[in-house]
Design a protein around this motif. Structure first.
Motif, PDB file in Angstrom:
ATOM      1  N   SER A 198       0.880  -1.034   0.044  1.00 44.24           N
ATOM      2  CA  SER A 198       0.042  -0.144  -0.096  1.00 44.24           C
ATOM      3  C   SER A 198       0.822   1.349   0.118  1.00 44.24           C
ATOM      4  CB  SER A 198      -0.894   0.039   1.156  1.00 44.24           C
ATOM      5  OG  SER A 198      -0.392   0.119   2.415  1.00 44.24           O
ATOM      6  N   TYR A 202       1.371   4.139  -3.031  1.00 39.50           N
ATOM      7  CA  TYR A 202       1.286   5.638  -2.682  1.00 39.50           C
ATOM      8  C   TYR A 202       2.336   6.432  -3.178  1.00 39.50           C
ATOM      9  CZ  TYR A 202       2.156   9.836  -0.052  1.00 39.50           C
ATOM     10  OH  TYR A 202       2.100  11.232   0.276  1.00 39.50           O
ATOM     11  N   VAL A 234     -13.519   9.619   5.778  1.00 38.87           N
ATOM     12  CA  VAL A 234     -12.055   9.976   5.985  1.00 38.87           C
ATOM     13  C   VAL A 234     -11.725  11.309   5.108  1.00 38.87           C
ATOM     14  CG1 VAL A 234      -9.707   9.255   5.125  1.00 38.87           C
ATOM     15  CG2 VAL A 234     -11.601   7.575   5.890  1.00 38.87           C
ATOM     16  N   THR A 235     -10.691  12.196   5.748  1.00 37.42           N
ATOM     17  CA  THR A 235     -10.200  13.091   4.812  1.00 37.42           C
ATOM     18  C   THR A 235      -8.868  13.166   4.696  1.00 37.42           C
ATOM     19  OG1 THR A 235      -9.868  14.218   7.093  1.00 37.42           O
ATOM     20  CG2 THR A 235     -12.024  14.751   6.048  1.00 37.42           C
ATOM     21  N   ASP A 236      -8.493  13.821   3.665  1.00 34.52           N
ATOM     22  CA  ASP A 236      -7.041  13.849   3.072  1.00 34.52           C
ATOM     23  C   ASP A 236      -6.146  14.883   4.006  1.00 34.52           C
ATOM     24  OD1 ASP A 236      -7.465  16.222   2.128  1.00 34.52           O
ATOM     25  OD2 ASP A 236      -7.231  15.416  -0.156  1.00 34.52           O
ATOM     26  N   GLY A 244     -11.733   5.863   2.200  1.00 36.66           N
ATOM     27  CA  GLY A 244     -10.202   5.536   2.569  1.00 36.66           C
ATOM     28  C   GLY A 244     -10.384   4.024   2.088  1.00 36.66           C
ATOM     29  N   THR A 246      -7.736   0.723   3.061  1.00 32.24           N
ATOM     30  CA  THR A 246      -6.548   0.227   3.890  1.00 32.24           C
ATOM     31  C   THR A 246      -6.332  -1.081   3.726  1.00 32.24           C
ATOM     32  OG1 THR A 246      -5.429   0.579   5.681  1.00 32.24           O
ATOM     33  CG2 THR A 246      -7.732   0.313   6.044  1.00 32.24           C
ATOM     34  N   VAL A 261      -3.345   4.521   4.835  1.00 35.83           N
ATOM     35  CA  VAL A 261      -4.630   4.660   4.193  1.00 35.83           C
ATOM     36  C   VAL A 261      -4.385   5.558   2.933  1.00 35.83           C
ATOM     37  CG1 VAL A 261      -6.995   5.729   4.336  1.00 35.83           C
ATOM     38  CG2 VAL A 261      -5.994   4.708   6.281  1.00 35.83           C
ATOM     39  N   LEU A 262      -5.077   5.055   1.958  1.00 38.01           N
ATOM     40  CA  LEU A 262      -4.994   5.632   0.648  1.00 38.01           C
ATOM     41  C   LEU A 262      -6.428   6.483   0.455  1.00 38.01           C
ATOM     42  CD1 LEU A 262      -3.691   2.943  -1.677  1.00 38.01           C
ATOM     43  CD2 LEU A 262      -2.563   4.828  -0.669  1.00 38.01           C
ATOM     44  N   VAL A 263      -6.580   7.692   0.375  1.00 38.70           N
ATOM     45  CA  VAL A 263      -7.766   8.430   0.058  1.00 38.70           C
ATOM     46  C   VAL A 263      -8.090   8.777  -1.527  1.00 38.70           C
ATOM     47  CG1 VAL A 263      -9.068  10.402   0.967  1.00 38.70           C
ATOM     48  CG2 VAL A 263      -7.210   9.279   2.353  1.00 38.70           C
ATOM     49  N   THR A 274      -3.289  10.856   1.404  1.00 35.89           N
ATOM     50  CA  THR A 274      -3.455  10.107   2.654  1.00 35.89           C
ATOM     51  C   THR A 274      -3.979  11.204   3.511  1.00 35.89           C
ATOM     52  OG1 THR A 274      -1.444  10.482   3.447  1.00 35.89           O
ATOM     53  CG2 THR A 274      -1.453   8.903   1.913  1.00 35.89           C
ATOM     54  N   PRO A 275      -4.349  10.496   4.471  1.00 35.64           N
ATOM     55  CA  PRO A 275      -4.862  11.641   5.855  1.00 35.64           C
ATOM     56  C   PRO A 275      -3.760  12.466   6.472  1.00 35.64           C
ATOM     57  CG  PRO A 275      -5.678   9.301   6.150  1.00 35.64           C
ATOM     58  CD  PRO A 275      -4.845   8.974   5.136  1.00 35.64           C
TER      59      PRO A 275
END
Length: 292
Positions: A198, A202, A234-236, A244, A246, A261-263, A274-275
Protein backbone atom coordinates in the motif's frame (compact mmCIF):
# COMPACT_ATOMS: atom_id res chain seq x y z
CA UNK A 1 -37.09 4.00 -21.51
CA UNK A 2 -39.80 2.25 -19.42
CA UNK A 3 -40.35 2.62 -15.67
CA UNK A 4 -38.06 -0.29 -14.77
CA UNK A 5 -35.27 1.14 -16.88
CA UNK A 6 -35.82 4.47 -15.20
CA UNK A 7 -35.60 2.87 -11.77
CA UNK A 8 -32.42 1.04 -12.68
CA UNK A 9 -30.88 4.21 -14.05
CA UNK A 10 -31.71 6.28 -11.00
CA UNK A 11 -30.76 3.51 -8.59
CA UNK A 12 -27.35 3.08 -10.17
CA UNK A 13 -26.83 6.83 -9.92
CA UNK A 14 -27.82 7.48 -6.32
CA UNK A 15 -28.16 4.05 -4.65
CA UNK A 16 -30.88 2.81 -2.28
CA UNK A 17 -31.71 3.88 1.25
CA UNK A 18 -32.11 1.37 4.10
CA UNK A 19 -35.53 -0.29 4.35
CA UNK A 20 -36.47 1.56 7.53
CA UNK A 21 -36.32 4.88 5.69
CA UNK A 22 -38.50 3.85 2.76
CA UNK A 23 -42.01 3.61 4.27
CA UNK A 24 -42.81 7.35 4.64
CA UNK A 25 -41.58 8.10 1.14
CA UNK A 26 -43.53 5.15 -0.26
CA UNK A 27 -46.73 6.49 1.28
CA UNK A 28 -46.12 9.93 -0.21
CA UNK A 29 -45.40 8.35 -3.59
CA UNK A 30 -48.64 6.33 -3.57
CA UNK A 31 -50.68 9.34 -2.42
CA UNK A 32 -49.19 11.45 -5.18
CA UNK A 33 -49.95 8.74 -7.73
CA UNK A 34 -53.58 8.48 -6.59
CA UNK A 35 -53.95 12.25 -6.81
CA UNK A 36 -52.47 12.36 -10.30
CA UNK A 37 -54.81 9.66 -11.53
CA UNK A 38 -57.86 11.61 -10.28
CA UNK A 39 -56.84 14.76 -12.09
CA UNK A 40 -55.13 13.50 -15.24
CA UNK A 41 -56.72 15.06 -18.41
CA UNK A 42 -55.16 12.63 -20.90
CA UNK A 43 -53.55 9.23 -20.63
CA UNK A 44 -50.35 10.35 -22.38
CA UNK A 45 -49.93 13.07 -19.76
CA UNK A 46 -50.29 10.51 -16.97
CA UNK A 47 -47.67 8.27 -18.49
CA UNK A 48 -45.21 11.10 -18.91
CA UNK A 49 -46.08 12.61 -15.56
CA UNK A 50 -45.85 9.28 -13.79
CA UNK A 51 -42.42 8.61 -15.23
CA UNK A 52 -41.12 12.04 -14.24
CA UNK A 53 -42.80 11.79 -10.86
CA UNK A 54 -41.44 8.31 -10.35
CA UNK A 55 -37.90 9.48 -11.02
CA UNK A 56 -38.35 12.33 -8.57
CA UNK A 57 -39.89 10.01 -6.01
CA UNK A 58 -37.05 7.54 -6.32
CA UNK A 59 -34.60 10.35 -5.77
CA UNK A 60 -36.64 11.54 -2.80
CA UNK A 61 -36.68 8.04 -1.29
CA UNK A 62 -32.94 7.64 -1.37
CA UNK A 63 -32.51 11.23 -0.21
CA UNK A 64 -34.43 10.49 2.98
CA UNK A 65 -31.42 8.73 4.44
CA UNK A 66 -28.25 10.60 5.36
CA UNK A 67 -25.48 10.43 2.78
CA UNK A 68 -23.43 8.09 4.94
CA UNK A 69 -26.31 5.57 4.86
CA UNK A 70 -27.16 5.83 1.19
CA UNK A 71 -23.75 5.45 -0.35
CA UNK A 72 -23.42 8.77 -2.14
CA UNK A 73 -21.43 11.95 -1.82
CA UNK A 74 -18.65 12.43 0.68
CA UNK A 75 -19.87 9.88 3.18
CA UNK A 76 -19.74 6.69 1.13
CA UNK A 77 -20.73 4.03 3.61
CA UNK A 78 -19.94 0.35 3.44
CA UNK A 79 -18.09 0.98 0.20
CA UNK A 80 -16.65 -2.02 -1.57
CA UNK A 81 -12.86 -1.45 -1.64
CA UNK A 82 -12.48 -3.48 -4.82
CA UNK A 83 -15.12 -1.38 -6.59
CA UNK A 84 -13.51 1.85 -5.38
CA UNK A 85 -10.05 0.83 -6.62
CA UNK A 86 -11.48 -0.47 -9.89
CA UNK A 87 -13.37 2.80 -10.38
CA UNK A 88 -10.16 4.71 -9.62
CA UNK A 89 -8.38 2.71 -12.32
CA UNK A 90 -11.17 3.48 -14.79
CA UNK A 91 -11.15 7.18 -13.89
CA UNK A 92 -7.45 7.46 -14.67
CA UNK A 93 -8.00 6.30 -18.23
CA UNK A 94 -10.55 9.07 -18.80
CA UNK A 95 -8.17 11.89 -17.91
CA UNK A 96 -6.58 13.91 -20.72
CA UNK A 97 -3.05 12.81 -21.49
CA UNK A 98 -0.14 14.95 -22.61
CA UNK A 99 3.29 13.39 -22.07
CA UNK A 100 5.88 15.83 -20.72
CA UNK A 101 9.01 16.94 -22.51
CA UNK A 102 12.22 15.38 -21.21
CA UNK A 103 13.55 18.81 -20.21
CA UNK A 104 10.54 19.65 -18.02
CA UNK A 105 10.01 19.18 -14.30
CA UNK A 106 7.22 17.55 -12.34
CA UNK A 107 5.86 19.97 -9.77
CA UNK A 108 3.95 18.45 -6.85
CA UNK A 109 2.45 20.33 -3.94
CA UNK A 110 1.25 18.38 -0.93
CA UNK A 111 -0.41 19.60 2.25
CA UNK A 112 -0.65 18.12 5.74
CA UNK A 113 -3.27 18.65 8.47
CA UNK A 114 -0.96 21.06 10.32
CA UNK A 115 -0.97 23.22 7.15
CA UNK A 116 2.62 22.33 6.31
CA UNK A 117 3.19 22.58 2.55
CA UNK A 118 5.72 20.48 0.69
CA UNK A 119 6.81 21.42 -2.83
CA UNK A 120 9.05 19.40 -5.11
CA UNK A 121 10.46 19.86 -8.59
CA UNK A 122 11.72 16.61 -10.12
CA UNK A 123 13.46 16.28 -13.48
CA UNK A 124 11.26 14.43 -15.94
CA UNK A 125 14.16 12.47 -17.42
CA UNK A 126 16.28 12.51 -14.26
CA UNK A 127 19.23 14.36 -15.80
CA UNK A 128 18.58 17.88 -14.44
CA UNK A 129 19.00 19.28 -10.95
CA UNK A 130 15.72 19.47 -9.05
CA UNK A 131 14.44 20.71 -5.71
CA UNK A 132 12.74 19.36 -2.62
CA UNK A 133 11.65 22.51 -0.84
CA UNK A 134 14.86 24.51 -0.91
CA UNK A 135 17.22 21.53 -1.07
CA UNK A 136 18.81 20.82 -4.42
CA UNK A 137 18.74 17.35 -5.95
CA UNK A 138 21.52 16.45 -8.30
CA UNK A 139 20.57 15.30 -11.78
CA UNK A 140 22.45 12.36 -13.27
CA UNK A 141 24.43 13.27 -16.38
CA UNK A 142 26.97 10.98 -18.03
CA UNK A 143 26.87 8.65 -15.06
CA UNK A 144 27.69 11.38 -12.52
CA UNK A 145 25.49 13.50 -10.21
CA UNK A 146 26.49 16.41 -7.94
CA UNK A 147 26.06 15.79 -4.23
CA UNK A 148 23.96 18.46 -2.49
CA UNK A 149 22.71 18.94 1.07
CA UNK A 150 25.50 16.97 2.72
CA UNK A 151 26.61 17.34 6.32
CA UNK A 152 30.17 17.75 5.12
CA UNK A 153 30.68 21.05 3.26
CA UNK A 154 33.75 19.58 1.58
CA UNK A 155 31.53 17.11 -0.28
CA UNK A 156 29.01 19.69 -1.42
CA UNK A 157 28.77 19.56 -5.20
CA UNK A 158 31.18 16.65 -5.55
CA UNK A 159 30.29 14.21 -8.31
CA UNK A 160 29.17 10.70 -7.48
CA UNK A 161 28.35 7.71 -9.64
CA UNK A 162 24.69 7.47 -10.52
CA UNK A 163 22.03 6.21 -12.87
CA UNK A 164 19.25 8.55 -14.08
CA UNK A 165 15.95 8.17 -12.22
CA UNK A 166 13.23 9.64 -14.43
CA UNK A 167 10.15 10.82 -12.58
CA UNK A 168 8.07 10.05 -15.68
CA UNK A 169 7.90 6.26 -15.55
CA UNK A 170 7.56 4.44 -18.85
CA UNK A 171 9.07 1.20 -17.56
CA UNK A 172 6.17 -0.12 -15.49
CA UNK A 173 3.64 -2.87 -16.30
CA UNK A 174 0.38 -1.90 -17.97
CA UNK A 175 -1.77 -4.79 -16.71
CA UNK A 176 -3.12 -5.48 -13.22
CA UNK A 177 -1.41 -8.86 -12.99
CA UNK A 178 1.87 -7.48 -14.24
CA UNK A 179 1.74 -4.57 -11.80
CA UNK A 180 0.83 -6.88 -8.92
CA UNK A 181 3.86 -9.05 -9.71
CA UNK A 182 6.01 -5.90 -9.79
CA UNK A 183 4.70 -4.75 -6.41
CA UNK A 184 5.14 -8.18 -4.86
CA UNK A 185 8.72 -8.37 -6.10
CA UNK A 186 9.50 -5.03 -4.43
CA UNK A 187 8.31 -6.20 -1.01
CA UNK A 188 9.36 -9.85 -1.09
CA UNK A 189 12.00 -9.28 1.59
CA UNK A 190 10.01 -6.83 3.73
CA UNK A 191 8.01 -7.56 6.85
CA UNK A 192 4.31 -6.82 6.57
CA UNK A 193 4.10 -7.20 2.80
CA UNK A 194 0.53 -5.96 2.42
CA UNK A 195 1.19 -2.72 4.27
CA UNK A 196 4.38 -2.24 2.28
CA UNK A 197 2.48 -2.71 -0.98
CA UNK A 198 0.00 0.00 0.00
CA UNK A 199 2.90 2.37 0.68
CA UNK A 200 4.44 1.51 -2.69
CA UNK A 201 1.11 2.24 -4.39
CA UNK A 202 1.15 5.62 -2.67
CA UNK A 203 4.75 6.42 -3.63
CA UNK A 204 4.04 5.67 -7.29
CA UNK A 205 0.82 7.71 -7.33
CA UNK A 206 2.16 10.58 -5.24
CA UNK A 207 5.33 12.22 -6.57
CA UNK A 208 5.85 10.24 -9.75
CA UNK A 209 4.03 10.13 -13.07
CA UNK A 210 2.98 6.90 -14.74
CA UNK A 211 1.63 6.34 -18.20
CA UNK A 212 -2.19 6.10 -18.02
CA UNK A 213 -2.24 2.34 -18.60
CA UNK A 214 0.32 1.81 -15.83
CA UNK A 215 -1.47 4.20 -13.50
CA UNK A 216 -4.74 2.32 -14.04
CA UNK A 217 -2.91 -0.98 -13.57
CA UNK A 218 -1.57 0.30 -10.24
CA UNK A 219 -5.04 0.71 -8.73
CA UNK A 220 -6.35 -2.42 -10.43
CA UNK A 221 -3.45 -4.36 -8.90
CA UNK A 222 -4.21 -2.88 -5.48
CA UNK A 223 -7.76 -4.21 -5.87
CA UNK A 224 -6.28 -7.71 -6.11
CA UNK A 225 -4.37 -7.46 -2.83
CA UNK A 226 -6.28 -9.49 -0.21
CA UNK A 227 -7.70 -7.87 2.90
CA UNK A 228 -8.60 -4.43 1.56
CA UNK A 229 -11.13 -2.46 3.59
CA UNK A 230 -12.99 0.78 2.96
CA UNK A 231 -13.13 3.50 5.61
CA UNK A 232 -15.99 6.00 5.77
CA UNK A 233 -15.76 9.71 6.59
CA UNK A 234 -12.06 9.98 5.81
CA UNK A 235 -10.35 13.26 4.95
CA UNK A 236 -7.02 13.77 3.24
CA UNK A 237 -4.23 15.96 4.57
CA UNK A 238 -5.92 19.08 3.20
CA UNK A 239 -9.29 18.24 4.80
CA UNK A 240 -10.96 17.06 1.60
CA UNK A 241 -13.52 14.32 2.32
CA UNK A 242 -13.33 10.97 0.61
CA UNK A 243 -13.33 7.22 1.05
CA UNK A 244 -10.27 5.53 2.49
CA UNK A 245 -8.78 2.21 1.42
CA UNK A 246 -6.52 0.31 3.77
CA UNK A 247 -5.26 -3.15 4.58
CA UNK A 248 -5.63 -3.98 8.27
CA UNK A 249 -4.10 -6.77 10.33
CA UNK A 250 -1.19 -7.21 7.96
CA UNK A 251 1.53 -9.75 8.85
CA UNK A 252 3.92 -8.31 11.41
CA UNK A 253 1.47 -5.67 12.62
CA UNK A 254 1.05 -5.04 16.33
CA UNK A 255 -2.19 -4.34 18.21
CA UNK A 256 -3.11 -0.68 17.84
CA UNK A 257 -0.76 -0.12 14.91
CA UNK A 258 -1.90 2.58 12.51
CA UNK A 259 -2.79 1.24 9.05
CA UNK A 260 -1.69 3.09 5.95
CA UNK A 261 -4.70 4.68 4.25
CA UNK A 262 -5.14 5.77 0.63
CA UNK A 263 -7.85 8.41 0.13
CA UNK A 264 -9.99 8.70 -3.00
CA UNK A 265 -12.67 11.21 -3.93
CA UNK A 266 -16.00 9.50 -3.20
CA UNK A 267 -17.59 10.80 -6.40
CA UNK A 268 -14.85 10.96 -9.06
CA UNK A 269 -12.56 8.32 -7.49
CA UNK A 270 -9.58 10.58 -8.10
CA UNK A 271 -6.62 9.76 -5.88
CA UNK A 272 -6.31 12.48 -3.22
CA UNK A 273 -3.42 11.27 -1.06
CA UNK A 274 -3.50 10.07 2.55
CA UNK A 275 -4.96 11.48 5.79
CA UNK A 276 -1.49 12.87 6.50
CA UNK A 277 -0.58 14.17 3.05
CA UNK A 278 -2.85 15.56 0.32
CA UNK A 279 -1.74 15.95 -3.29
CA UNK A 280 -3.24 19.36 -4.12
CA UNK A 281 -1.24 20.26 -7.25
CA UNK A 282 0.53 17.97 -9.68
CA UNK A 283 1.65 19.26 -13.06
CA UNK A 284 4.63 19.98 -15.30
CA UNK A 285 6.63 23.19 -15.35
CA UNK A 286 9.55 24.34 -17.47
CA UNK A 287 11.95 25.45 -14.76
CA UNK A 288 12.97 24.53 -11.23
CA UNK A 289 11.16 26.77 -8.75
CA UNK A 290 8.39 27.64 -11.21
CA UNK A 291 4.81 27.31 -9.98
CA UNK A 292 1.77 26.81 -12.18
Amino acid sequence: MDELDLIRDRAETVGFAPAGHLAPARERLLAAARGERRHRPHRWFWIAGASIGLAAAITAVVALAPADQVGIGTGVAHADPVKVLTAAASAVLKEPVKPPRPDQFLYVKTESPDHHVREVWFSVDGTRDGLIGTTKIGGCRDGKAPNYGTNDPRKEGMLEDCAPRPVYRTDLPTTADGMLAYLNARVSDRKGEVNSISKDVYSLADEQVLQPASYAALFAAAAKVPGAQALDHVTDGAGRPGVGITWRDFPGSTPGSKPFVLVFDATTYQFLGTPDSAVTVKTYVDQVGQRP
